[in-house]
Structures are given as C-alpha cells and as structure tokens.
Design a protein around this motif. Structure first.
Motif, PDB file in Angstrom:
ATOM      1  N   LEU A   1      18.788 -28.294  20.099  1.00  8.23           N
ATOM      2  CA  LEU A   1      19.150 -28.949  18.838  1.00  8.23           C
ATOM      3  C   LEU A   1      17.976 -28.950  17.863  1.00  8.23           C
ATOM      4  CD1 LEU A   1      21.211 -31.999  20.164  1.00  8.23           C
ATOM      5  CD2 LEU A   1      22.101 -30.024  18.927  1.00  8.23           C
ATOM      6  N   LEU A   2      16.769 -29.148  18.392  1.00  4.70           N
ATOM      7  CA  LEU A   2      15.585 -29.116  17.533  1.00  4.70           C
ATOM      8  C   LEU A   2      15.365 -27.716  16.959  1.00  4.70           C
ATOM      9  CD1 LEU A   2      12.974 -31.319  19.442  1.00  4.70           C
ATOM     10  CD2 LEU A   2      14.452 -31.974  17.540  1.00  4.70           C
ATOM     11  N   GLU A   3      15.656 -26.686  17.744  1.00 10.44           N
ATOM     12  CA  GLU A   3      15.541 -25.310  17.242  1.00 10.44           C
ATOM     13  C   GLU A   3      16.368 -25.129  15.970  1.00 10.44           C
ATOM     14  OE1 GLU A   3      14.731 -22.462  21.157  1.00 10.44           O
ATOM     15  OE2 GLU A   3      16.782 -22.802  20.471  1.00 10.44           O
ATOM     16  N   LYS A   4      17.609 -25.607  16.037  1.00 13.81           N
ATOM     17  CA  LYS A   4      18.506 -25.462  14.880  1.00 13.81           C
ATOM     18  C   LYS A   4      18.057 -26.362  13.729  1.00 13.81           C
ATOM     19  CE  LYS A   4      22.410 -24.428  17.924  1.00 13.81           C
ATOM     20  NZ  LYS A   4      23.713 -24.923  18.456  1.00 13.81           N
ATOM     21  N   ARG A   5      17.585 -27.555  14.077  1.00 12.96           N
ATOM     22  CA  ARG A   5      17.188 -28.521  13.046  1.00 12.96           C
ATOM     23  C   ARG A   5      15.963 -28.019  12.272  1.00 12.96           C
ATOM     24  NH1 ARG A   5      18.438 -34.178  13.069  1.00 12.96           N
ATOM     25  NH2 ARG A   5      18.050 -34.922  10.965  1.00 12.96           N
ATOM     26  N   PHE A   6      15.035 -27.368  12.994  1.00 14.32           N
ATOM     27  CA  PHE A   6      13.791 -26.913  12.366  1.00 14.32           C
ATOM     28  C   PHE A   6      13.797 -25.413  12.080  1.00 14.32           C
ATOM     29  CE2 PHE A   6      12.532 -30.875  14.366  1.00 14.32           C
ATOM     30  CZ  PHE A   6      11.659 -31.432  13.448  1.00 14.32           C
TER      31      PHE A   6
ATOM     32  N   HIS B   1      13.501 -23.072  14.110  1.00 12.46           N
ATOM     33  CA  HIS B   1      12.330 -22.578  14.843  1.00 12.46           C
ATOM     34  C   HIS B   1      12.801 -22.228  16.257  1.00 12.46           C
ATOM     35  CE1 HIS B   1       7.811 -22.525  14.802  1.00 12.46           C
ATOM     36  NE2 HIS B   1       8.068 -22.280  16.081  1.00 12.46           N
ATOM     37  N   PHE B   2      13.213 -20.994  16.465  1.00 15.22           N
ATOM     38  CA  PHE B   2      13.892 -20.620  17.701  1.00 15.22           C
ATOM     39  C   PHE B   2      12.917 -20.134  18.775  1.00 15.22           C
ATOM     40  CE2 PHE B   2      17.002 -20.443  14.315  1.00 15.22           C
ATOM     41  CZ  PHE B   2      18.047 -21.180  14.860  1.00 15.22           C
ATOM     42  N   GLU B   3      13.487 -19.929  19.985  1.00 16.81           N
ATOM     43  CA  GLU B   3      12.734 -19.474  21.162  1.00 16.81           C
ATOM     44  C   GLU B   3      11.718 -20.522  21.622  1.00 16.81           C
ATOM     45  OE1 GLU B   3      11.065 -15.639  20.540  1.00 16.81           O
ATOM     46  OE2 GLU B   3      12.910 -14.805  19.710  1.00 16.81           O
ATOM     47  N   VAL B   4      12.081 -21.775  21.487  1.00 18.80           N
ATOM     48  CA  VAL B   4      11.227 -22.884  21.927  1.00 18.80           C
ATOM     49  C   VAL B   4      11.855 -23.626  23.108  1.00 18.80           C
ATOM     50  CG1 VAL B   4      10.322 -25.148  21.257  1.00 18.80           C
ATOM     51  CG2 VAL B   4      10.127 -23.221  19.684  1.00 18.80           C
TER      52      VAL B   4
ATOM     53  N   LEU C   1      18.925 -39.351  22.118  1.00 20.66           N
ATOM     54  CA  LEU C   1      18.388 -38.509  21.049  1.00 20.66           C
ATOM     55  C   LEU C   1      19.350 -37.376  20.695  1.00 20.66           C
ATOM     56  CD1 LEU C   1      14.655 -38.327  22.193  1.00 20.66           C
ATOM     57  CD2 LEU C   1      15.572 -39.570  20.225  1.00 20.66           C
ATOM     58  N   ILE C   2      19.991 -36.795  21.708  1.00 21.30           N
ATOM     59  CA  ILE C   2      20.997 -35.750  21.465  1.00 21.30           C
ATOM     60  C   ILE C   2      22.148 -36.315  20.633  1.00 21.30           C
ATOM     61  CG2 ILE C   2      22.759 -34.312  22.589  1.00 21.30           C
ATOM     62  CD1 ILE C   2      20.715 -33.994  24.921  1.00 21.30           C
ATOM     63  N   THR C   3      22.592 -37.519  21.009  1.00 21.54           N
ATOM     64  CA  THR C   3      23.679 -38.184  20.274  1.00 21.54           C
ATOM     65  C   THR C   3      23.258 -38.479  18.840  1.00 21.54           C
ATOM     66  OG1 THR C   3      24.423 -39.206  22.332  1.00 21.54           O
ATOM     67  CG2 THR C   3      25.228 -40.175  20.289  1.00 21.54           C
ATOM     68  N   PHE C   4      22.033 -38.954  18.667  1.00 18.82           N
ATOM     69  CA  PHE C   4      21.520 -39.309  17.340  1.00 18.82           C
ATOM     70  C   PHE C   4      21.485 -38.090  16.415  1.00 18.82           C
ATOM     71  CE2 PHE C   4      18.249 -40.306  14.204  1.00 18.82           C
ATOM     72  CZ  PHE C   4      18.564 -41.617  13.860  1.00 18.82           C
ATOM     73  N   ILE C   5      21.019 -36.953  16.945  1.00 19.08           N
ATOM     74  CA  ILE C   5      20.913 -35.741  16.127  1.00 19.08           C
ATOM     75  C   ILE C   5      22.287 -35.198  15.751  1.00 19.08           C
ATOM     76  CG2 ILE C   5      20.134 -33.329  16.142  1.00 19.08           C
ATOM     77  CD1 ILE C   5      17.792 -34.246  17.923  1.00 19.08           C
ATOM     78  N   ARG C   6      23.220 -35.276  16.690  1.00 16.73           N
ATOM     79  CA  ARG C   6      24.545 -34.673  16.468  1.00 16.73           C
ATOM     80  C   ARG C   6      25.413 -35.486  15.516  1.00 16.73           C
ATOM     81  NH1 ARG C   6      26.106 -32.794  22.660  1.00 16.73           N
ATOM     82  NH2 ARG C   6      25.026 -30.769  22.601  1.00 16.73           N
ATOM     83  N   ASN C   7      25.121 -36.759  15.352  1.00 19.62           N
ATOM     84  CA  ASN C   7      25.970 -37.620  14.521  1.00 19.62           C
ATOM     85  C   ASN C   7      25.279 -37.957  13.208  1.00 19.62           C
ATOM     86  OD1 ASN C   7      28.473 -38.620  16.257  1.00 19.62           O
ATOM     87  ND2 ASN C   7      26.703 -38.507  17.624  1.00 19.62           N
ATOM     88  N   GLU C   8      25.982 -37.742  12.119  1.00 20.16           N
ATOM     89  CA  GLU C   8      25.420 -38.055  10.810  1.00 20.16           C
ATOM     90  C   GLU C   8      25.429 -39.553  10.536  1.00 20.16           C
ATOM     91  OE1 GLU C   8      27.349 -35.819   7.802  1.00 20.16           O
ATOM     92  OE2 GLU C   8      26.745 -33.867   8.617  1.00 20.16           O
ATOM     93  N   THR C   9      26.338 -40.272  11.207  1.00 25.31           N
ATOM     94  CA  THR C   9      26.411 -41.726  11.043  1.00 25.31           C
ATOM     95  C   THR C   9      25.922 -42.405  12.326  1.00 25.31           C
ATOM     96  OG1 THR C   9      28.709 -41.746  11.811  1.00 25.31           O
ATOM     97  CG2 THR C   9      28.334 -41.576   9.421  1.00 25.31           C
ATOM     98  N   PHE C  10      25.687 -43.696  12.230  1.00 26.38           N
ATOM     99  CA  PHE C  10      25.213 -44.457  13.388  1.00 26.38           C
ATOM    100  C   PHE C  10      26.290 -44.459  14.474  1.00 26.38           C
ATOM    101  CE2 PHE C  10      24.373 -48.391  15.760  1.00 26.38           C
ATOM    102  CZ  PHE C  10      23.025 -48.217  16.050  1.00 26.38           C
ATOM    103  N   SER C  11      25.892 -44.116  15.704  1.00 23.01           N
ATOM    104  CA  SER C  11      26.850 -43.963  16.803  1.00 23.01           C
ATOM    105  C   SER C  11      26.655 -45.057  17.846  1.00 23.01           C
ATOM    106  CB  SER C  11      26.675 -42.593  17.459  1.00 23.01           C
ATOM    107  OG  SER C  11      27.393 -42.518  18.668  1.00 23.01           O
TER     108      SER C  11
END
Length: 690
Positions: free
Chosen positions: A136-141, A143-146, A183-193
């Motif tokens: 998820l961080l790869e897509k967010r930043f 910055h792949f192959e990490v 953290l996975i849930t937090f990144i995937r949701n645009e609103t508070f989950s």
C-alpha cells in the motif's frame, strides 16, 4: 467494417489483461510462499524449547493462565497475574495476550510445542501483513519494488528472535499484527473506520506499544501531505480517549522499577541521564543494523553507565542529532525513507524513557514493531544502491543468508535456560544478573559447585546483590557450611531489611549453629514481613522442638497447615510429636483433614497408621500402612512397621516377609533385624518342642 475492427481490438486485449492478472496472482502467490517459508524455517530450532526466563511468570505461574483463578479476573490483572491496582504491579495490561496463553494452556498445559507453533505462526502472519502494508505504501508514494525486500528482511531479522522464540514475546507479535491491520485499514479508507478503532484497541491490549499505531497513521498522512480532514480530527480524539483509558486502568500510576532494572533512570545528573538515554537509543539502532551479539538481558553491568566526559560515549546525543538534522533537511527528497525513520522512532517512543521509566536498559523484543520502519528504509536504500554499486544484489543476498543463519542459531539458544544464560554470558560477561540466573539453573540441576561459582561471580560484580547473597547462603546452608551462610544472609537482610525469605534462611542457619535466640528473632522478623508463610512457621516449629518447647512447636505447625493445608512437613511433624506425647486420638481426629489436603503423602499415612495401631484398631492401621508402602514401596521403615503390626496381630509369617523386605531395602534396619531374629528363634523353639 468499423464495428468489426473494434471487436477485433477488444478481443485482442482480453488475453493481455488476463495474462497480466495471472502474472500478478502468480507474483503474489510466489511472494507469499517465500515470505511464509522465511518466517517459519529459521525458527524451527526452538520448537522443542522449554519455558525460559519470563515464561515462568507470564504463563506457568500466572494464576489466570494456569486456571488457579477465574478467567474473568483477566481484566483486573496485569500481564504477570498480579492485581493491576496493586502497588507491586508491573502495570503491563495485556489481556489479549494473556487470553491466548490461557487458550494454549487449556489445550497443551505445560507442553511447550503448541506455544512455540502459535508464536511462529504469529510471526508469519505479521510478516504477511507487513508485506500488504508495504504494498500500500508503494502505491501511496509511487515508490515500487520496496514491499518484498523489506518483508523478507522483516521475516529473517535476528533481532526478532526474542519476540518469536521466547513465548512471552507473543505480546510483541500480536501487538504488531493488529497494528499493521489497523494501518492497512487506515490507508484503505478515506473516512474514519470503526475497524481501525477495533484493531488499535486489540493491539493496545496485546501490548501498550500498540497505542503508537495512531500517531504512526497520522504520520503517514503528514508525510504524504494529505489535507487535514474530519478523519484526522476523529483519529486525534480517539488517541486521546484511548490514552486516557489506558492510564485510567493503571490508576494513573506507573510501575516502580529499581536501579537494578534500569540504572540510567536513577542517575541524579540530568545531563548524564540524558547522555545515557541517548546512548541506549543508539544501542537499539546498532542492534537493528548489526544484530551480531544478542543477549536476553542487558542490565546490571552489561552496559556501564556513562559518568565521565572522557567516555567517548558522551558524544551519543551528537550522533543521534546528526541523522535527525539531515533527515529533516532532506525530508522531501525521499518521503518513503522519511516515513520509515519516523515510524521506527514513534514505535520506539514508549521504550525510550522519555515519558516514563521502563524496566530495562536494552530490550531486543521492543524493536519488533520499530523494525517495520527500519526494514522499509533498508529496502529503499537497496533500490538506490545499484546506481553506485554493481554488486548490490549480491550484498543483499549475503545479508539475508547471514540473517537466516544467525536467526536459526539464536533461536536454538532459547531452547532452555542453560543455553540461554550461557549465550548471555558470552555477550555480557559483566552482567551480575546473568551469573545469578545461571547459578539458579545449575543449582536446580544439582550442580552445586558450579552454582556456587556463579553466585560468587554475581556478588563480586555487584556486592549489594541481595538476591544472590540469599541464594548462595541458602545453597551453602544445604551443603553444611552454616557459618558462611549466616554471614551472607546477614548481609542480605542488612541491604534489604524487608527481605522476608532472607530473614527465614538466616534463622535456619542460626538454628543449625545453635544460636537459638538469634534464630527465633530472625524467623519472627520474617513472619512479621510475611505472616502467611507456611514454610517459615514450619521452621519456627522445628526451632521450638529443638529447644524442647513442644507445645509451641505443635502450635506453629498447626498454624502452618491452616495457612497452607498442603504443607506436608508440618502435618508429619505435628503427628510425630502428638504420637510422642501419647495424643494419638488427636492425630486420628485430624487425619481426615490432613488426608483431604495431602492424600498421597506416605509419611502422613504412616503416622496415622501408627496411631491406629497404638489404639489397637489394627484393621485401619494396616490399611494406612499399606497405603504408605504403595506410595513409597522402597521404604525399609514402612515395611518394618507393617511387620511389627503383623507380629502384634500374631500373623508371624506375614511379619517375617515384611522384615525380610525391609532388610532387602536397608540391611542396617535394627527393628527388622532384631524382630526377625526373635521370630526365627521362636520358630526354632516351637519346632524342637515336644
């Protein structure tokens, strides 16, 4: 014609998309198999490991886990089974982890294989969630192959061994699993989950460090420059509420630790205290970078405190500041690298001594969650390395292979306490506590001389180590050196006047030296500090017996059986003295109560049988003496006493048989030899009589 061409183009794209999806599935499946294998294989060497170090407190002797107390008490007890409201509590509130130990105990009791399997599986699960988080961080930043290289390093990093191979380390594993899920849930949701809330709460009640999941989540938003929204405001409120709840559970108190646990925290000078803290932080970073020499305990001399400007380590604050300044200046150059550093720092905050004093100097286990950030940083560096070094891949593979080898070896060192403490002495030979622990293990294994040597080493390194003084004194007392034992135990109670066990052991040594008045004073001091000590009451009774105060002796032993109905020695001595005073009726009266508590104690059955015999109730006497023999078939005394009973019942053949069995077990048994001779003489006389 156009329609035909469109259809043709469409049909030609479908296999391409399908092929891409299949490749992605294959790629993910391959990565999953690699990560699971790397998470599990290096830890197979600890599968048959014993309960070691903290496992005795957190599992074996924990009244919630072993069923001595109701599971419902889990919400009012700390991680070690003590009431959370107690001033002696460690204040570590981890009911989720304790519940998993309870489940293990229900299924496996004291068989350790199941506990180790759960820990290793938890590490594998944590690795897989870390991989998903990094993807998820790869897509967010962008910055792949990490993700894969960082997850591979996380799977095999040797510093994780304590958390995985040590069963108590499960708190770190569960906390990290649910932190990553949050953290996975937090990144995937645009609103508070609400799923985020649930995962953070479970993480926090697995281990306190889980609370840091919330600032880590906000840190991701800050680094990615996400505009402030209601999601962030709600997250901040949630952090404050959960923090308040956690402090409320502790009664707004922190655990009380000693200088032995964390010497740096008790340095009076604020300057040197800050310098020591800085060095300790650097040492934790060093363990992440070069995990070559690992130890289960870094206290008591392993890391000497910094107390001079001539000590090179005094530059630790400067060394800490340099990377921080560089990181702040170039924070926008590689944001994912910045995030990794911030994640590691935030996750480590509860262990930093900044907000409250912790109960250790250095602890490898607390690096499990912070290593998430470190592994991401390493993966980013690895991606950039080929620009400067052609052999970067070879270096990376070498590091991974060395990590696997080190983890496997270190995991095997957690197999039993002897191997664990031996490994600790190789890394920290100046650690008095490890010498003390080694002495305990060697003493328990009957290696008295080796145990004494390690206790002496502990005392030499730390002359004020009252527990080592007590244990060595106790060991020397058992070896017959009461004079040296008295000297050591006197030092222990001088150093720690409220040391109840040491007062009792001092009383025993003084009693054996025939210093009866001093012994009585010491034993009574112990009882003042610990009035419900059945063992101390028993020893006080022995003192009264030796000084011909039998009534006081019986009173002490009776009190001991009230405090602890299963205290066998007190029941036995009480019955022996009552028998000696011709009070067998009282023995018989107490027999039901005694046997209810110690039904399988041969000495108690023997004494009850003896009293029934004196009261000429031979049937009950025979039953109890036979029970004593069943429980201890090699006792010459029991067989001889049964022979006497048979002789009184004129069952001479059976009496002869019992006497012969008694002599077979102990050829020097006077009762059996003399009575057998009398019976043989009587038989010869009867056979020659007309």
């Amino acid at each position: 014609m156009k329609k035909h061409l469109r259809a043709k183009n469409s049909s030609s794209c479908e296999p391409t998309h399908r092929s891409t999806r299949e490749k992605e599935k294959y790629y993910e499946l391959r990565n999953a198999l690699v990560l699971i294998s790397l998470s599990v294989l290096p830890y197979l060497s600890c599968l048959n490991g014993d309960f070691v170090f903290d496992d005795a407190e957190s599992i074996v002797n924990n009244p919630i886990v072993n069923g001595e107390e109701s599971l419902s008490q889990i919400f009012s007890r700390d991680f070690w089974g003590r009431p959370i409201a107690s001033p002696h509590s460690h204040k570590s509130y981890r009911p989720v982890t304790t519940f998993t130990f309870w489940l293990n105990y229900q299924l496996h009791e004291k068989s350790t294989l199941g506990y180790h399997i759960v820990n290793i599986l938890c590490h594998a699960v944590a690795t897989m969630f870390f991989y998903q988080f990094a993807r998820l961080l790869e897509k967010r930043f962008n910055h792949f192959e990490v993700a894969l290289p960082s997850a591979v390093l996380f799977a095999v990093h040797p510093v994780h061994t304590e958390a995985v191979a040590n069963m108590t380390g499960r708190a770190e594993l569960l906390m990290t699993i649910f932190s990553l899920l949050a953290l996975i849930t937090f990144i995937r949701n645009e609103t508070f989950s609400w799923n985020f809330v649930i995962f953070v709460i479970i993480a926090t009640f697995s281990k306190e460090q889980g609370l840091m999941t919330i600032p880590i989540a906000l840190c991701i938003e800050i680094v990615t420059k996400t505009p402030f929204s209601s999601k962030h405001a709600t997250t901040i409120v949630f952090f404050l509420l959960l923090g308040f709840l956690r402090m409320f559970i502790n009664g707004f108190q922190t655990a009380k630790f000693t200088k032995l646990d964390n010497p740096a925290a008790f340095i009076e000078s604020r300057f040197y205290r800050a310098v020591n803290y800085s060095y300790i932080w650097l040492y934790h970073i060093y363990l992440l970078v070069i995990p070559a020499n690992l130890c289960f305990d870094y206290s008591m001399g392993c890391i000497p405190p910094i107390s001079s400007l001539y000590d090179a380590r005094v530059l630790s604050p400067v060394l800490i500041s340099i990377p921080v300044i560089i990181g702040v200046k170039f924070r926008n150059e590689c944001r994912i690298l910045t995030l990794g550093a911030m994640m590691g720092a935030i996750a480590f905050l509860p262990s930093s001594n900044i907000f409250f004093t912790v109960g250790f100097t250095v602890a490898e286990r607390v690096l499990y969650l912070p290593s998430v950030g470190f592994c991401i940083m390493c993966a980013v560096v690895l991606k950039k390395l080929p620009v400067h070094y052609k052999n970067a891949d070879i270096i990376a593979i070498t590091v991974i292979l060395l990590s696997i080898s080190k983890t496997y070896k270190r995991s095997s060192e957690w197999e039993n306490e002897l191997s664990l403490y031996s490994s600790g002495l190789r890394v920290c030979p100046m650690n008095a506590k490890i010498h003390y622990n080694m002495g305990k293990v060697l003493g328990d294994n009957g290696l008295t001389k080796d145990a004494e040597k390690n206790y002496w080493n502990a005392i030499k390194l730390d002359p004020s180590y009252e527990q080592a003084l007590n244990n060595l004194g106790n060991l020397l007392e058992k070896s017959g050196d009461s004079k040296t034992a008295e000297s050591l135990l006197a030092r222990a109670v001088t150093l720690r006047p409220n040391f109840a066990v040491a007062w009792m052991n001092l009383g025993i040594s003084q009693m054996n030296l025939k210093k009866y008045q001093d012994a009585e004073k010491s034993l009574k001091n112990s009882l003042t500090l610990r009035p419900n000590s059945a063992h101390c009451l028993f020893n006080l009774g022995v003192l009264y017996q030796r000084t011909n105060r039998e009534l006081l002796a019986m009173s002490a032993w009776r009190n001991a059986t009230r405090v602890n109905p299963s205290h066998t020695q007190s029941w036995t001595n009480l019955f022996v003295v009552l028998d000696h005073l011709d009070q067998c009726s009282e023995v018989i009266e107490l027999s039901d109560q005694a046997l209810l508590s110690v039904p399988n104690e041969s000495r108690v059955h023997m004494q009850i049988g003896s009293c029934y015999a004196k009261n000429k109730d031979f049937t009950k006497a025979e039953r109890h003496i036979n029970t004593a023999i069943d429980l201890h078939p090699t006792s010459a005394l029991y067989h001889a006493n049964l022979g006497v009973l048979f002789q009184r019942m004129n069952r001479h053949k059976e009496a002869e048989t019992e006497y012969r069995i008694a002599l077979m077990h102990d050829s020097q048994n006077t009762i059996a030899r003399q009575n057998l001779q009398k019976l043989e003489q009587q038989n010869r006389y009867n056979s020659t009589s007309p």
